[in-house]
Write a protein that holds these residues in place. Structure first.
Motif, short mmCIF file in Angstrom:
data_model
loop_
_atom_site.label_atom_id
_atom_site.label_comp_id
_atom_site.label_asym_id
_atom_site.label_seq_id
_atom_site.Cartn_x
_atom_site.Cartn_y
_atom_site.Cartn_z
N LEU A 1 0.82 -1.20 0.00
CA LEU A 1 0.00 0.00 0.00
C LEU A 1 0.86 1.25 0.00
O LEU A 1 0.54 2.25 -0.67
CB LEU A 1 -0.93 0.00 1.22
CG LEU A 1 -2.11 -0.98 1.19
CD1 LEU A 1 -2.85 -0.96 2.51
CD2 LEU A 1 -3.05 -0.64 0.04
N ASN B 1 -6.99 6.88 -1.49
CA ASN B 1 -7.44 5.51 -1.27
C ASN B 1 -6.39 4.70 -0.51
O ASN B 1 -6.73 3.84 0.31
CB ASN B 1 -7.72 4.83 -2.61
CG ASN B 1 -8.93 5.42 -3.31
OD1 ASN B 1 -9.84 5.94 -2.66
ND2 ASN B 1 -8.96 5.35 -4.62
N GLY B 2 -5.11 4.95 -0.77
CA GLY B 2 -4.06 4.27 -0.02
C GLY B 2 -4.09 4.64 1.45
O GLY B 2 -3.91 3.78 2.33
N SER C 1 1.27 7.09 -6.73
CA SER C 1 0.21 8.05 -6.99
C SER C 1 0.64 9.46 -6.61
O SER C 1 0.35 10.43 -7.32
CB SER C 1 -1.06 7.65 -6.22
OG SER C 1 -2.09 8.58 -6.44
N TYR D 1 -4.19 8.76 -4.39
CA TYR D 1 -3.42 8.47 -3.18
C TYR D 1 -4.29 8.41 -1.93
O TYR D 1 -3.93 7.74 -0.94
CB TYR D 1 -2.32 9.54 -3.00
CG TYR D 1 -2.83 10.90 -2.61
CD1 TYR D 1 -2.87 11.30 -1.28
CD2 TYR D 1 -3.28 11.80 -3.56
CE1 TYR D 1 -3.34 12.55 -0.91
CE2 TYR D 1 -3.74 13.05 -3.22
CZ TYR D 1 -3.77 13.42 -1.89
OH TYR D 1 -4.25 14.65 -1.53
N THR E 1 1.23 5.61 7.31
CA THR E 1 0.39 6.77 7.00
C THR E 1 1.14 8.07 7.25
O THR E 1 1.01 9.04 6.48
CB THR E 1 -0.89 6.72 7.87
OG1 THR E 1 -1.59 5.49 7.62
CG2 THR E 1 -1.81 7.88 7.54
N SER F 1 2.42 1.68 -3.65
CA SER F 1 1.44 2.08 -4.66
C SER F 1 0.94 3.50 -4.41
O SER F 1 0.72 4.26 -5.36
CB SER F 1 0.27 1.10 -4.67
OG SER F 1 -0.40 1.10 -3.42
N THR F 2 0.79 3.87 -3.13
CA THR F 2 0.35 5.24 -2.84
C THR F 2 1.44 6.25 -3.15
O THR F 2 1.17 7.37 -3.60
CB THR F 2 -0.07 5.35 -1.36
OG1 THR F 2 -1.01 4.31 -1.05
CG2 THR F 2 -0.72 6.69 -1.08
N LEU G 1 3.41 8.85 4.32
CA LEU G 1 2.68 9.36 3.15
C LEU G 1 2.20 10.79 3.36
O LEU G 1 2.26 11.62 2.45
CB LEU G 1 1.50 8.43 2.83
CG LEU G 1 1.87 7.01 2.40
CD1 LEU G 1 0.64 6.13 2.33
CD2 LEU G 1 2.58 7.03 1.06
N THR H 1 -5.36 2.47 -5.51
CA THR H 1 -4.37 3.29 -4.80
C THR H 1 -3.36 3.90 -5.76
O THR H 1 -2.74 4.92 -5.44
CB THR H 1 -3.63 2.44 -3.76
OG1 THR H 1 -3.00 1.32 -4.41
CG2 THR H 1 -4.60 1.91 -2.72
N ARG H 2 -3.17 3.30 -6.94
CA ARG H 2 -2.22 3.86 -7.91
C ARG H 2 -2.78 5.09 -8.61
O ARG H 2 -2.03 5.93 -9.08
CB ARG H 2 -1.84 2.80 -8.94
CG ARG H 2 -1.00 1.68 -8.38
CD ARG H 2 -0.66 0.66 -9.45
NE ARG H 2 0.20 -0.40 -8.94
CZ ARG H 2 1.52 -0.37 -8.96
NH1 ARG H 2 2.14 0.67 -9.47
NH2 ARG H 2 2.23 -1.36 -8.48
#
Length: 441
Positions: A174, A287-288, A181, A285, A317, A177-178, A320, A281-282
């Protein structure tokens, strides 16, 4: 069928588990058809030693290989589905679909089904004579090699599936992939045609364009939509937030123009919208971030009671959100003269913090380790936040501190908390002592 529906079906197929699988199966089917339809007689004589001397041997071998492949297919995916079901109950059901749509799993499924179809073609088309010729014998040996390849893939498939449902692999997936994005958002921010406009757009003025279908719209083709706005001298306002579920007949686009767009132009604009199944998620962002939050609160449920997983999700989190704080995402595209071609909504930090951290605090507020992890996250975020975002982070940190003051009143707990309350590098205003308990507690 209109253009937008055709493009939507194509994109849906490309994003489904059947896309790569069907391509691999097609290759196997072509090989099978070539094996039974071509008549090759000019093969080297040295290959004659590979011919089957006894009648029925090749047929028996193909039958055995077919039965073995079917058993392998059933065993592999029954085991995997059992593992994924357990992972879905422990973490989040959204992750199960993402794991099954991974390309490596699609490749294994394609090789399994392709091998079965190849063997089936050889079984259905009889050979000329009692024993197969050299070309047909080579086709049988190729089928045996395909089965051996499937056995090797079975080992890696089971290993990969068991590794992919471990929480470290899930959260790391996750995170990666985030980040991809966010990288797209960062590249968009660096381009001159993208800009950040302040102020609210009056969506009540203009000509609405309604959605033809319901679903999740994760992104749009910005260049294509801006090109339409440039050619027809209009401004397009996107009335939804990316990742929202849009119902049918919802006014998703508001057009500023002298006259309403005709049906052909509406079809062109709707074709620029990218519907996906579930949350990608890609493509988006947010959604990630929300999926990491959902994994955290699932881990905090009484049936699982795994605060360590929740803390891991908080750490990912925080990473990100630190990257997001260093960005100013654009919400509009302009032409060379500065005229707005299109605008859309971007979620601000205040909304992101509340959406991600409030559910974790709600379910884990009685766990001291979770509260301290959240406080540490806000301290870290304050180092990356600007003057406009820091008050929001301060408010969330104050809420966590007040919650700890209300729930943890034993002298050992108070001493443990106050020793860590104001420590660390941060830009928040935190006292070294817990505040007084609130009246409501």
């Amino acid at each position: 069928m209109n253009t937008s529906r055709i493009l939507e079906c194509i994109n849906g197929f490309r994003n489904s588990i059947a896309y790569l699988t069907s391509i691999i199966i097609t290759v196997y089917v072509v090989l099978g058809v070539a094996a039974v339809s071509l008549d090759v007689n000019n093969l080297p004589g040295v290959l004659d030693v590979l011919n089957f001397d006894q009648s029925g041997t090749a047929q028996t071998l193909l039958t055995t290989l077919m039965a073995g492949m079917i058993s392998l297919l059933v065993f592999s995916f029954s085991t995997v589905m059992s593992v994924l079901t357990q992972a879905g109950s422990n973490f989040s059901n959204k992750l199960v679909f993402g794991i099954m749509t991974e390309k490596r799993h699609q490749q294994v499924l394609g090789h399994y089904l392709g091998t079965i179809l190849y063997l089936l073609i050889l079984l259905l088309v009889p050979t000329n004579g009692d024993t197969p010729d050299t070309w047909r014998s080579l086709a049988v040996y190729l089928g045996a090699g395909m089965v051996i390849n499937s056995l090797a893939m079975f080992v890696f498939f089971i290993h990969g599936a068991s590794q992919s449902v471990q929480i470290n692999a899930i959260t790391q997936g996750l995170l990666v992939s985030t980040q991809l994005s966010l990288d797209k958002l960062r590249k968009r921010q660096d381009r001159d045609e993208y800009t950040c406009q302040t102020g609210e757009v009056d969506l009540r003025a203009g000509h609405p364009v309604h959605s033809r279908d319901s679903g999740y719209i994760q992104a749009v083709n910005f260049n294509a939509l801006a090109g339409i706005a440039r050619r027809h001298d209009l401004t397009i306002h996107i009335s939804f937030s990316f990742g929202d579920f849009v119902v049918k007949k919802f006014p998703i686009l508001i057009i500023e123009a002298a006259s309403p767009p005709d049906n052909r132009l509406v079809e062109q604009m709707l074709a620029c919208l990218e519907y996906v199944e579930g949350e990608s998620t890609r493509d988006h962002y947010v959604n990630g971030l929300t999926q990491l939050m959902e994994v955290a609160i699932k881990a905090l449920s009484p049936g699982i009671n795994d605060p360590g997983t929740a803390r891991l999700c908080i750490h990912q989190t925080t990473e990100l959100l630190c990257q997001r704080l260093m960005m100013t995402p654009p919400n509009a595209m302009v032409d060379d003269d500065g005229r707005c071609l299109m605008s859309w909504r971007e979620e601000d930090i205040e909304s992101l913090l509340f959406r991600v951290f409030d559910p974790i605090l709600h379910y884990g507020g009685r766990d001291l380790s979770i509260c301290l992890s959240l406080l540490k996250a806000f301290k870290t975020l304050s180092n990356f936040a600007g003057p406009d975002d820091r008050p929001v982070i301060q408010a969330h940190a104050d809420r966590v501190i007040q919650l700890m003051a209300d729930h943890f009143t034993a002298s050992l707990e108070v001493a443990f908390i106050e020793a860590r309350l104001a420590g660390g590098l941060h830009r928040l205003h935190i006292d070294s002592r817990l505040p007084e308990r609130s009246a409501s507690s």
